[in-house]
Design an enzyme around this catalytic site. Structure first.
Site, PDB file in Angstrom:
ATOM      1  N   ASN A  35       0.814  -1.203   0.000  1.00  0.00           N
ATOM      2  CA  ASN A  35       0.000   0.000   0.000  1.00  0.00           C
ATOM      3  C   ASN A  35       0.854   1.263   0.000  1.00  0.00           C
ATOM      4  O   ASN A  35       1.015   1.909  -1.028  1.00  0.00           O
ATOM      5  CB  ASN A  35      -0.955  -0.003   1.202  1.00  0.00           C
ATOM      6  CG  ASN A  35      -2.116   0.964   1.040  1.00  0.00           C
ATOM      7  OD1 ASN A  35      -1.972   2.031   0.478  1.00  0.00           O
ATOM      8  ND2 ASN A  35      -3.282   0.587   1.532  1.00  0.00           N
ATOM      9  N   ASP A  36       1.420   1.599   1.145  1.00  0.00           N
ATOM     10  CA  ASP A  36       2.162   2.854   1.257  1.00  0.00           C
ATOM     11  C   ASP A  36       3.373   2.909   0.331  1.00  0.00           C
ATOM     12  O   ASP A  36       3.735   3.980  -0.148  1.00  0.00           O
ATOM     13  CB  ASP A  36       2.632   3.060   2.703  1.00  0.00           C
ATOM     14  CG  ASP A  36       1.450   3.209   3.652  1.00  0.00           C
ATOM     15  OD1 ASP A  36       0.402   3.715   3.216  1.00  0.00           O
ATOM     16  OD2 ASP A  36       1.573   2.802   4.826  1.00  0.00           O
ATOM     17  N   VAL A  37       4.002   1.766   0.063  1.00  0.00           N
ATOM     18  CA  VAL A  37       5.222   1.770  -0.752  1.00  0.00           C
ATOM     19  C   VAL A  37       4.942   1.971  -2.231  1.00  0.00           C
ATOM     20  O   VAL A  37       5.866   2.072  -3.035  1.00  0.00           O
ATOM     21  CB  VAL A  37       6.037   0.471  -0.533  1.00  0.00           C
ATOM     22  CG1 VAL A  37       6.486   0.350   0.912  1.00  0.00           C
ATOM     23  CG2 VAL A  37       5.238  -0.754  -0.968  1.00  0.00           C
ATOM     24  N   VAL A  38       3.631   2.038  -2.618  1.00  0.00           N
ATOM     25  CA  VAL A  38       3.263   2.322  -4.007  1.00  0.00           C
ATOM     26  C   VAL A  38       2.327   3.527  -4.084  1.00  0.00           C
ATOM     27  O   VAL A  38       1.718   3.772  -5.124  1.00  0.00           O
ATOM     28  CB  VAL A  38       2.592   1.099  -4.677  1.00  0.00           C
ATOM     29  CG1 VAL A  38       3.565  -0.066  -4.760  1.00  0.00           C
ATOM     30  CG2 VAL A  38       1.320   0.690  -3.941  1.00  0.00           C
ATOM     31  N   ALA A  54       0.303   3.874   7.174  1.00  0.00           N
ATOM     32  CA  ALA A  54       0.326   5.330   7.316  1.00  0.00           C
ATOM     33  C   ALA A  54      -1.081   5.922   7.420  1.00  0.00           C
ATOM     34  O   ALA A  54      -1.229   7.106   7.705  1.00  0.00           O
ATOM     35  CB  ALA A  54       1.062   5.969   6.143  1.00  0.00           C
TER      36      ALA A  54
END
Length: 467
Positions: free
Chosen positions: A396-399, A436
């Site tokens: 999720n957050d890393v993309v 996040a």
């Protein structure tokens, strides 16, 4: 055994540790690195036992058998997704060991080969080793509880930050008090048990207070930093006991953990100083804000299989959802079927994918994914723009492209440029936000298709559809 012989064997063990770290720097040499690390520790243990051959070997052997048995049982039962909390638990043991050794050295210096009364130089080293070890222990216990999801049972273990008014001022006051009592212990002519005990108790409390305001999203960095703390604690005690093995091994762990923490801070756009002081951690959301008012394009496993089978290139982005579902073997099978159809398949791994560094690499290696198909973020980001399909599995957050927008909570965080691929497939259980707590615009784009469901079950359905 003479001191020179012991020093020589300790040097051999130290070389093994250094080579182990070198081996662990790349997936292709990681197995060799592990073997060298175990060999170095075996040498250190054997020759330390030989040093005290005339002592109570029965108690030492009994303790080794109990500890070794417990370690083997835990290692056999723990799941790969539980590795982060296991690492946190191991760090806590290292910290407590440093504290207990320091207490023993203060109580009976002669038993450790230290002058009695303790010289001030040794007192300073014991002070440092004790408070770092105590902070490591209690901080690691809190990190373990957060990672293990114990927040429902005990508030301090909540994955959300635990904050209260005046928290930083309290930490500062306790830090100054700890240093004050440590100074009193250092200056005292006798053993000074009272200031030593108060300094240790405050350090235990600080470990808790430093970690509780940190949310689950930042736990990978916390684990890495606690790893560094445990090494410095061991090194500090090593100086007090004049044990070169403890000094070298502790320094290696401490420095490598600090370097890894710095790398992870850059990968997550965090302040390294703030991590050391425990002064970061933002509140997390359980669901993407406003997601209920937006529409997404969803599809089935058959749709995903058709899209990938007719592509020339596919990049797979594994995330924590893949780890929880233990879908790595099914993904390997899916990749094999795509390659048999002439599709180029690669894997893109973010530095903090999962909950600890290297988590995704280990999972993919467990499924025997070829190392030459696995790429780090900086090596593959330039290829997304020419890739037909990017398949995101539980990330999720890393993309999240919000990392490019000023004012975003993750602004400046390096991400995988999935948004640049021609088509994007995203597998998630629901539209819930990542660690996040931020909505992800990628999920609502016209070129994105959501495939909801458990990662393993979804990928297995894709495999069937590819037949």
């Amino acid at each position: 055994m003479s001191a020179n012989q012991l020093t020589l064997w300790y040097l051999v063990a130290s070389v093994c540790f250094i080579l182990a770290l070198k081996g662990l720097s790349a997936p292709t040499s990681a197995r060799r690195g592990n073997v060298l690390g175990m060999a170095g520790m075996a040498l250190a243990v054997v020759f330390t036992v030989a040093l005290i051959w005339n002592g109570r070997l029965d108690l030492i052997v009994l303790a080794m058998l109990v500890g070794g048995t417990l370690g083997a049982l835990v290692a056999r039962r723990v799941q790969m997704t539980q590795m982060p909390e296991l690492v946190a638990a191991m760090h806590s043991l290292v910290g407590m060991a440093a504290v207990l050794i320091a207490i023993g050295a203060v109580n009976n210096p002669a038993a450790f080969g230290v002058a009695d009364p303790l010289p001030r130089g040794n007192k300073l080293e014991l002070f440092i080793g004790t408070f770092v070890g105590a902070i490591t222990f209690s901080g690691s216990v809190i990190a373990f509880g957060k990672l293990a999801g114990l927040g429902k049972r005990f508030r301090l273990f909540s994955s959300a930050p635990v904050v209260f008014p005046g928290q930083h001022w309290l930490n500062l006051a306790l830090g100054l008090a700890m240093i004050g009592f440590g100074t009193a212990f250092f200056l005292a002519a006798d053993k000074a048990w009272t200031p030593f005990a108060l300094m240790t108790a405050i350090a235990f409390a600080l470990g808790v207070l430093i970690i509780i305001p940190i949310g689950g999203a930042d736990m990978p960095v916390v684990i890495s930093m606690l790893n560094s703390y445990s090494g410095w604690a061991a090194a500090g005690i090593g100086f007090s006991l004049n044990n070169s093995m403890l000094i070298i091994a502790g320094s290696l762990v401490g420095s490598s953990g600090a370097i890894l923490s710095y790398i992870m801070c850059k990968a997550m756009n965090r302040s390294f100083i703030s991590v050391i002081l425990g002064g970061f951690g933002a509140a997390e959301g359980a669901a993407a804000a406003g997601a209920e008012s937006k529409t997404v394009r969803s599809g089935s496993a058959d749709d995903a299989a058709f899209l990938m089978a007719n592509a020339e290139s596919v990049i797979i982005v594994p995330g924590y959802g893949l780890a929880v579902a233990r879908a790595q073997h099914a993904v390997k099978e899916m990749a094999g079927k795509l390659q048999a159809k002439g599709v180029s398949v690669k894997y893109a791994v973010h530095p903090v994918a999962g909950r600890m560094p290297g988590h995704m690499n280990v999972l993919l290696a467990e499924a025997e994914v070829p190392y030459d198909q696995v790429f780090e973020m900086e090596d593959i980001n330039g290829e997304f723009g020419t890739t037909d399909v990017a398949l995101v599995l539980g990330a999720n957050d890393v993309v999240n492209p919000l990392a490019y927008e000023k004012g975003s909570a993750i602004y400046g965080m390096p991400i995988l440029d999935v948004v640049k691929a021609r088509s994007v497939l995203v597998n998630k259980r629901s539209m819930a936000a990542g660690y996040a707590g931020l909505d992800n615009p990628l999920f609502y784009m016209d070129k994105t298709m959501m495939v909801f469901g458990d990662a393993k079950k979804t990928v297995e359905e894709i495999v069937k559809a590819l037949d």
